[in-house]
Scaffold this active site. Sequence first.
Site, PDB file in Angstrom:
ATOM      1  CG  HIS A  13       1.074   6.108   5.193  1.00  0.00           C
ATOM      2  ND1 HIS A  13       0.152   6.474   4.243  1.00  0.00           N
ATOM      3  CD2 HIS A  13       0.498   5.088   5.876  1.00  0.00           C
ATOM      4  CE1 HIS A  13      -0.916   5.714   4.363  1.00  0.00           C
ATOM      5  NE2 HIS A  13      -0.731   4.865   5.335  1.00  0.00           N
ATOM      6  CG  ASP A  50      -4.789   9.419  10.444  1.00  0.00           C
ATOM      7  OD1 ASP A  50      -5.696   8.800  11.037  1.00  0.00           O
ATOM      8  OD2 ASP A  50      -3.919   8.858   9.760  1.00  0.00           O
ATOM      9  CD  GLU A  63       0.671   9.507   2.348  1.00  0.00           C
ATOM     10  OE1 GLU A  63       1.344   8.484   2.596  1.00  0.00           O
ATOM     11  OE2 GLU A  63      -0.472   9.455   1.872  1.00  0.00           O
ATOM     12  CG  ASN A 101       3.033   5.254   1.431  1.00  0.00           C
ATOM     13  OD1 ASN A 101       2.805   4.894   2.588  1.00  0.00           O
ATOM     14  ND2 ASN A 101       2.466   6.315   0.897  1.00  0.00           N
TER      15      ASN A 101
HETATM   16  P1  PGA Z   1      -4.658  -0.454   6.749  1.00  0.00           P
HETATM   17  O1  PGA Z   1      -3.956   0.943   6.703  1.00  0.00           O
HETATM   18  O2  PGA Z   1      -4.701  -0.861   8.167  1.00  0.00           O
HETATM   19  O3  PGA Z   1      -6.050  -0.197   6.191  1.00  0.00           O
HETATM   20  O4  PGA Z   1      -3.850  -1.382   5.895  1.00  0.00           O
HETATM   21  C1  PGA Z   1      -2.817   1.164   7.469  1.00  0.00           C
HETATM   22  C2  PGA Z   1      -2.230   2.499   7.101  1.00  0.00           C
HETATM   23  O5  PGA Z   1      -2.371   2.909   5.941  1.00  0.00           O
HETATM   24  O6  PGA Z   1      -1.633   3.126   7.978  1.00  0.00           O
END
Ligand code: PGA
Length: 242
Positions: free
Chosen positions: A138, A67, A143, A136
């Site tokens: 994702h 992404d 999302e 959450n």
């Molecule tokens: P993080 O993010 O590694 O910064 O916790 C992971 C994500 O949101 O996919």
Amino acid sequence: MRIIIEDNYEALSKKAALMVAGQILLKPNTVLGLATGSTPILMYRELVRMHKEEDLDFSEVITFNLDEYVGLDRNDKNSYYYYMFENFFNHVNIKMENIFIPNGMADNLEEECKRYERLIEEKGGIDLQILGIGKNGHIGFNEPDLKFEATTHVVKLDDETIKANSRFFNRIDEVPRFAISMGIKTIMHSRKIILLSNGEEKAEAVYKAIYGPIVPNHPASVLQLHPDVTFILDRNAAKYLS
Ligand code: PGA
């Protein structure tokens, strides 16, 4: 599904790097799907170490990032383009022409999504996809939603994601509201998937991904349907798994 529980973040990062290295040894022109965020940083550091000290060779490796934010220039310290070069690409012998990251500055974002999806196909599909997971649920920037988005698409970020990611920005209103993300079908078409997670704040999301119902409201739950997925967790993220 395989679940590997390591004592801490360092150990899980080393395990993930070993699995990536093994994949590259078996198939030097491996197509890797790569993730950003805090979680994979030590894995990248370990891969850089293996390149420098053990000659792990990235010269034929092809990468596609999951992404990118919409509206951030490549030179912006918060763009995932910048992150990838800073944490990984600048320190290994990967070829520039083998690096693919969605262009969040494209004039026509819909076209950019289609182009990205086509490129993944042209390169033969993703052999090994690395994922993190959001609180959450994702994966990438897919999302929680009423449906699974199939292919690479433009996403409106959740308030929770904007809040979580604001730690990297000066102010919360600097966090982009939109991003380009591979879709669930793009991710599920990867031949192998490794999901990394550490820290207690991810424990519930991890539990629901593994044991919860398969619902688009918890996108990572779809991984239960993938034939070759490995969760690598530290003890805290694995807290609710028996
Ligand atoms: P993080 O993010 O590694 O910064 O916790 C992971 C994500 O949101 O996919």
